[in-house]
Design a protein around this motif. Structure first.
Motif, mmCIF file in Angstrom:
data_model
loop_
_atom_site.group_PDB
_atom_site.id
_atom_site.type_symbol
_atom_site.label_atom_id
_atom_site.label_comp_id
_atom_site.label_asym_id
_atom_site.label_seq_id
_atom_site.Cartn_x
_atom_site.Cartn_y
_atom_site.Cartn_z
ATOM 1 N N GLN A 26 0.821 -1.205 0.000
ATOM 2 C CA GLN A 26 0.000 0.000 0.000
ATOM 3 C C GLN A 26 0.857 1.259 0.000
ATOM 4 N N ARG A 27 1.988 1.225 0.700
ATOM 5 C CA ARG A 27 2.864 2.400 0.730
ATOM 6 C C ARG A 27 3.438 2.691 -0.659
ATOM 7 N N ASN A 39 0.598 3.919 -2.934
ATOM 8 C CA ASN A 39 0.275 5.304 -2.577
ATOM 9 C C ASN A 39 1.300 6.277 -3.154
ATOM 10 N N TYR A 40 2.569 5.874 -3.130
ATOM 11 C CA TYR A 40 3.624 6.739 -3.669
ATOM 12 C C TYR A 40 3.401 6.979 -5.153
ATOM 13 N N TYR A 51 0.589 6.579 -6.858
ATOM 14 C CA TYR A 51 -0.672 7.299 -7.059
ATOM 15 C C TYR A 51 -0.495 8.805 -6.851
ATOM 16 N N SER A 52 0.271 9.157 -5.837
ATOM 17 C CA SER A 52 0.415 10.580 -5.525
ATOM 18 C C SER A 52 1.452 11.269 -6.408
ATOM 19 N N THR A 54 0.035 11.847 -11.627
ATOM 20 C CA THR A 54 -1.390 12.127 -11.811
ATOM 21 C C THR A 54 -1.604 12.895 -13.106
ATOM 22 N N PRO A 85 -4.803 9.357 -10.727
ATOM 23 C CA PRO A 85 -3.558 8.595 -10.889
ATOM 24 C C PRO A 85 -3.446 8.035 -12.308
ATOM 25 N N ASN A 106 -2.007 2.042 10.200
ATOM 26 C CA ASN A 106 -1.803 2.908 9.049
ATOM 27 C C ASN A 106 -0.606 2.397 8.261
ATOM 28 N N ALA A 107 -0.683 2.488 6.934
ATOM 29 C CA ALA A 107 0.398 1.960 6.096
ATOM 30 C C ALA A 107 1.744 2.584 6.431
ATOM 31 N N ASN A 108 1.741 3.816 6.928
ATOM 32 C CA ASN A 108 2.990 4.512 7.239
ATOM 33 C C ASN A 108 3.416 4.363 8.695
#
Length: 444
Positions: free
Chosen positions: A73-74, A77-78, A80-81, A84, A89, A337-339
């Protein structure tokens, strides 16, 4: 519990069933092998075992309480963010694709030579000569490119025959990625520059013989395109590593070789006083892109193992733990949380039991031709996940008889309770008996 051990005879699978330490005297010959809802023919290449089949469809990377899922997930997420378009994404994610692939997908589409060692039966789990369990997520790269995708992440379980120790397991999980760009995307501010050399005919790319003799670039690509893609690739991956391990992480790039990328690199990070290989990457060979569709892009790709990252991030000492269903282990990653900064705390520490197994090889086999991975698979099939490590301890050739002998040290440890020496001895005897029948050895 009844276990099925796969052997081979006359190009058919021989299933020898055994209960505890006794082999059945009534072997069954099967011409097909069922995996899920599909049956596959078998042949002399078939070497997949019931133990390996038991790992299919576990999808640890999608289990929310598993550390592999947090790392997945981390990374997602990287990307995806970081990438874009119009607030959406641009990377698509494929994380539930069947691990059964063709040799064409796993090797041929990726330009892996026919004599490459990664194709060997000693390295892969073959269903038959044309079908296997994927050895890397890159096996799906060409099919996704043919589907018209430009930017995508492929996530899943991969299968390789390997040694047995705290950092190796026959199943692990990878994230592979491809990012491709057209000329107008790559050179948005420099329309005079091009991806391809003037000698390259993009209307007939298959007529062009692409060369990788230049260590800096492929012959079809311009130096400007290659260097810009290299800079993007390295910046993106350094950004990902910093998200995982912190802004101050030390890193270095090492030149590498992969059949499907050129030039290629490995990224190492300095972690706990050692340089740790983190991932492999490179510029996708243009032949792969040309075979997949319109040849108007240049692409980079990378592959990264989730277990290696999770073990480093969360201080997990044994790769078998990621397969644990023990609540004491899973609770440490539950609803996190993933982080989150998580450090694994051992629920209990159980002692090892170590037994050696020495044997004479049959006259037709030598210490150089005996396949270690065949023995490792047999040990794992019988001992299951209490096998912590198998090490080749000694090789010996008798000076007079010229007989060849091997000695393996087998380390047993249960992750959830203490093993008694008596039960270890019982399993060890089962391994002796199974190896005797499977390999025609004589225990010393």
């Amino acid at each position: 519990m009844r276990i099925m051990k796969i052997l081979f005879k006359n190009r058919r699978i021989l299933f020898l069933s055994f209960n505890k330490n006794n082999y059945s005297t009534a072997p069954k010959y099967l011409a097909t092998l069922r995996i899920g809802e599909k049956e596959y023919r078998t042949d002399e290449y078939t070497n997949i075992t019931p133990k390996i089949l038991s790992y299919l469809n576990r999808n640890l990377h999608l289990k929310k309480d598993n550390p592999l899922s947090l790392v997945r997930q981390r990374i997602v997420n990287y990307f995806y963010s970081s990438f874009t378009h119009g607030g959406n994404p641009i990377f698509s994610v494929y994380d539930n694709v069947s691990p059964v692939v063709s040799t064409k997908q796993n090797f041929d589409d990726l330009l892996i030579p026919e004599d490459h060692p990664s194709r060997a039966k000693s390295d892969c789990y073959y269903i038959n000569s044309t079908t296997l369990l994927r050895a890397h997520m890159t096996a799906h790269q060409s099919e996704l490119l043919r589907a018209g995708l430009d930017n995508f992440l492929m996530i899943g379980d991969v299968y390789r025959r390997d040694e047995i120790d705290s950092t190796h397991f026959p199943v692990f999980h990878q994230i592979d990625a491809v990012r491709s760009q057209r000329k107008e995307q790559l050179f948005e501010n420099h329309p005079d520059l091009d991806i391809f050399e003037p000698s390259f005919d993009r209307t007939n790319p298959h007529a062009y013989t692409n060369s990788i003799s230049n260590p800096i670039k492929q012959s079809c690509h311009t130096l400007e395109a290659t260097k810009l893609m290299e800079a993007q690739l390295k910046n993106h991956l350094i950004g990902m590593v910093r998200v995982l391990f912190g802004e101050d992480i030390k890193y270095r790039w090492v030149d590498a070789y992969f059949p499907f990328t050129h030039p290629s690199w490995e990224l190492e990070i300095y972690y706990e006083k050692n340089w740790m290989e983190t991932l492999g990457c490179g510029i996708v060979r243009n032949e792969i892109l040309a075979n997949a569709g319109p040849n108007n892009t240049i692409a980079y790709a990378f592959g990264i193992g989730l277990e290696r990252l999770a073990m480093a991030l969360y201080k997990i000492p044994d790769i078998r733990l990621v397969w644990s269903t023990d609540s004491g282990f899973l609770a440490q990653f539950q609803n996190k949380n993933a982080n989150a900064n998580i450090v694994y705390k051992p629920v209990s520490i159980y002692p090892q039991c170590t037994n050696d197994l020495s044997f004479w090889l049959p006259p037709t086999t030598t210490i150089d031709t005996f396949t270690n991975n065949d023995f490792y698979d047999l040990v794992r099939d019988i001992g299951g996940d209490i096998i912590e490590q198998v090490k080749l301890k000694d090789k010996f050739i008798h000076p007079k008889t010229k007989k060849h002998s091997l000695c393996y040290s087998i380390v047993y440890r249960h992750l959830e309770r203490t093993l008694t020496q008596a039960e270890v001895n019982k399993i060890h005897k089962e391994i002796e008996d199974a190896a005797t029948k499977a390999f025609n050895i004589v225990v010393r």
